[in-house]
Design a protein around this motif. Structure first.
Motif, PDB file in Angstrom:
ATOM      1  N   ILE A   1       0.856  -1.182   0.000  1.00 49.47           N
ATOM      2  CA  ILE A   1       0.000   0.000   0.000  1.00 49.47           C
ATOM      3  C   ILE A   1       0.891   1.231   0.000  1.00 49.47           C
ATOM      4  O   ILE A   1       1.791   1.366   0.821  1.00 49.47           O
ATOM      5  CB  ILE A   1      -0.987   0.000   1.199  1.00 49.47           C
ATOM      6  CG1 ILE A   1      -1.939   1.182   1.125  1.00 49.47           C
ATOM      7  CG2 ILE A   1      -0.256  -0.060   2.527  1.00 49.47           C
ATOM      8  CD1 ILE A   1      -3.125   1.053   2.080  1.00 49.47           C
ATOM      9  N   ARG A   2       0.642   2.108  -0.958  1.00 44.36           N
ATOM     10  CA  ARG A   2       1.479   3.289  -1.096  1.00 44.36           C
ATOM     11  C   ARG A   2       0.968   4.425  -0.208  1.00 44.36           C
ATOM     12  O   ARG A   2      -0.117   4.329   0.377  1.00 44.36           O
ATOM     13  CB  ARG A   2       1.529   3.704  -2.564  1.00 44.36           C
ATOM     14  CG  ARG A   2       2.144   2.626  -3.444  1.00 44.36           C
ATOM     15  CD  ARG A   2       2.241   3.031  -4.879  1.00 44.36           C
ATOM     16  NE  ARG A   2       3.121   4.191  -5.060  1.00 44.36           N
ATOM     17  CZ  ARG A   2       3.493   4.653  -6.240  1.00 44.36           C
ATOM     18  NH1 ARG A   2       3.076   4.051  -7.335  1.00 44.36           N
ATOM     19  NH2 ARG A   2       4.278   5.709  -6.338  1.00 44.36           N
ATOM     20  N   THR A   3       1.723   5.480  -0.128  1.00 43.08           N
ATOM     21  CA  THR A   3       1.334   6.590   0.722  1.00 43.08           C
ATOM     22  C   THR A   3       0.017   7.228   0.274  1.00 43.08           C
ATOM     23  O   THR A   3      -0.693   7.803   1.101  1.00 43.08           O
ATOM     24  CB  THR A   3       2.429   7.665   0.739  1.00 43.08           C
ATOM     25  OG1 THR A   3       2.749   8.040  -0.609  1.00 43.08           O
ATOM     26  CG2 THR A   3       3.685   7.166   1.439  1.00 43.08           C
ATOM     27  N   ASP A   4      -0.322   7.091  -1.002  1.00 43.82           N
ATOM     28  CA  ASP A   4      -1.579   7.660  -1.487  1.00 43.82           C
ATOM     29  C   ASP A   4      -2.767   6.726  -1.268  1.00 43.82           C
ATOM     30  O   ASP A   4      -3.899   7.047  -1.665  1.00 43.82           O
ATOM     31  CB  ASP A   4      -1.479   8.040  -2.966  1.00 43.82           C
ATOM     32  CG  ASP A   4      -1.261   6.828  -3.872  1.00 43.82           C
ATOM     33  OD1 ASP A   4      -1.117   7.025  -5.098  1.00 43.82           O
ATOM     34  OD2 ASP A   4      -1.210   5.691  -3.356  1.00 43.82           O
ATOM     35  N   GLY A   5      -2.495   5.566  -0.655  1.00 52.23           N
ATOM     36  CA  GLY A   5      -3.562   4.617  -0.357  1.00 52.23           C
ATOM     37  C   GLY A   5      -3.813   3.581  -1.432  1.00 52.23           C
ATOM     38  O   GLY A   5      -4.615   2.656  -1.226  1.00 52.23           O
ATOM     39  N   SER A   6      -3.158   3.699  -2.558  1.00 47.73           N
ATOM     40  CA  SER A   6      -3.329   2.700  -3.600  1.00 47.73           C
ATOM     41  C   SER A   6      -2.708   1.381  -3.168  1.00 47.73           C
ATOM     42  O   SER A   6      -1.679   1.357  -2.489  1.00 47.73           O
ATOM     43  CB  SER A   6      -2.712   3.170  -4.912  1.00 47.73           C
ATOM     44  OG  SER A   6      -1.326   3.422  -4.757  1.00 47.73           O
ATOM     45  N   THR A   7      -3.360   0.286  -3.551  1.00 47.79           N
ATOM     46  CA  THR A   7      -2.921  -1.031  -3.118  1.00 47.79           C
ATOM     47  C   THR A   7      -2.564  -1.911  -4.313  1.00 47.79           C
ATOM     48  O   THR A   7      -3.012  -1.678  -5.435  1.00 47.79           O
ATOM     49  CB  THR A   7      -4.020  -1.734  -2.302  1.00 47.79           C
ATOM     50  OG1 THR A   7      -5.205  -1.839  -3.112  1.00 47.79           O
ATOM     51  CG2 THR A   7      -4.344  -0.957  -1.043  1.00 47.79           C
ATOM     52  N   MET A   8      -1.773  -2.921  -4.040  1.00 49.61           N
ATOM     53  CA  MET A   8      -1.434  -3.900  -5.065  1.00 49.61           C
ATOM     54  C   MET A   8      -1.198  -5.242  -4.403  1.00 49.61           C
ATOM     55  O   MET A   8      -0.781  -5.305  -3.241  1.00 49.61           O
ATOM     56  CB  MET A   8      -0.202  -3.467  -5.845  1.00 49.61           C
ATOM     57  CG  MET A   8       1.018  -3.233  -5.019  1.00 49.61           C
ATOM     58  SD  MET A   8       1.937  -1.798  -5.603  1.00 49.61           S
ATOM     59  CE  MET A   8       0.821  -0.476  -5.163  1.00 49.61           C
ATOM     60  N   TYR A   9      -1.480  -6.300  -5.140  1.00 49.55           N
ATOM     61  CA  TYR A   9      -1.422  -7.646  -4.588  1.00 49.55           C
ATOM     62  C   TYR A   9      -0.705  -8.575  -5.548  1.00 49.55           C
ATOM     63  O   TYR A   9      -0.853  -8.476  -6.767  1.00 49.55           O
ATOM     64  CB  TYR A   9      -2.837  -8.181  -4.350  1.00 49.55           C
ATOM     65  CG  TYR A   9      -3.641  -7.385  -3.363  1.00 49.55           C
ATOM     66  CD1 TYR A   9      -4.418  -6.307  -3.785  1.00 49.55           C
ATOM     67  CD2 TYR A   9      -3.619  -7.696  -2.007  1.00 49.55           C
ATOM     68  CE1 TYR A   9      -5.149  -5.560  -2.870  1.00 49.55           C
ATOM     69  CE2 TYR A   9      -4.344  -6.953  -1.091  1.00 49.55           C
ATOM     70  CZ  TYR A   9      -5.101  -5.888  -1.530  1.00 49.55           C
ATOM     71  OH  TYR A   9      -5.821  -5.157  -0.626  1.00 49.55           O
ATOM     72  N   LYS A  10       0.030  -9.499  -4.966  1.00 53.79           N
ATOM     73  CA  LYS A  10       0.582 -10.581  -5.755  1.00 53.79           C
ATOM     74  C   LYS A  10      -0.534 -11.597  -6.013  1.00 53.79           C
ATOM     75  O   LYS A  10      -1.544 -11.640  -5.301  1.00 53.79           O
ATOM     76  CB  LYS A  10       1.759 -11.224  -5.029  1.00 53.79           C
ATOM     77  CG  LYS A  10       2.990 -10.342  -5.008  1.00 53.79           C
ATOM     78  CD  LYS A  10       3.514 -10.068  -6.416  1.00 53.79           C
ATOM     79  CE  LYS A  10       4.842  -9.343  -6.389  1.00 53.79           C
ATOM     80  NZ  LYS A  10       5.387  -9.093  -7.749  1.00 53.79           N
TER      81      LYS A  10
END
Length: 120
Positions: A51-60
């Motif tokens: 999760i980045r500082t801007d709140g965007s998320t990513m998943y494997k």
């Protein structure tokens, strides 16, 4: 520098759920991009979700549809909600942080906690 302390691991049956927490101390998580990595015995550490500082998320791929990463900025805490756990999710889970985002790669995260064990 930030210090990270994980909690919430444990033993659970297949199909069960766990919620991991990562409390940050010494600095605000607002400055950091954060992620969960895991390492199973005999295997390399691998990324789970970020999760980045801007709140965007990513998943494997292994986490998509089952895990949710989130953070509570006022509480300075990162979370990983894990549902429908499988035996292959068994690993030590690590909270990690970086000030400079370079992707969900282990080498890009300079701060990490001691880990919390998840056994399915």
């Amino acid at each position: 520098h930030v210090q990270l302390v994980e909690s919430g691991g444990g033993s659970v049956q297949a199909g069960g759920s766990l919620r991991l927490s990562c409390a940050a101390h010494g600095d605000t998580i607002l400055k950091y991009h954060m992620a969960w990595f895991r390492q199973a015995p005999g295997k390399e550490r691998e990324a789970v979700a970020g999760i980045r500082t801007d709140g965007s998320t990513m998943y494997k791929e292994a986490a998509k549809g089952r895990f949710t990463v989130s953070k509570d900025n006022p509480k300075n805490t990162l979370f990983l909600q894990m549902n429908n756990l499988k035996p292959e999710d068994t690993a030590m889970y690590y909270c990690m942080a970086t000030e400079i985002w370079g992707g969900l790669f282990l080498a890009g995260f300079e701060y990490r906690g001691q880990g919390t064990q998840v056994t399915v």
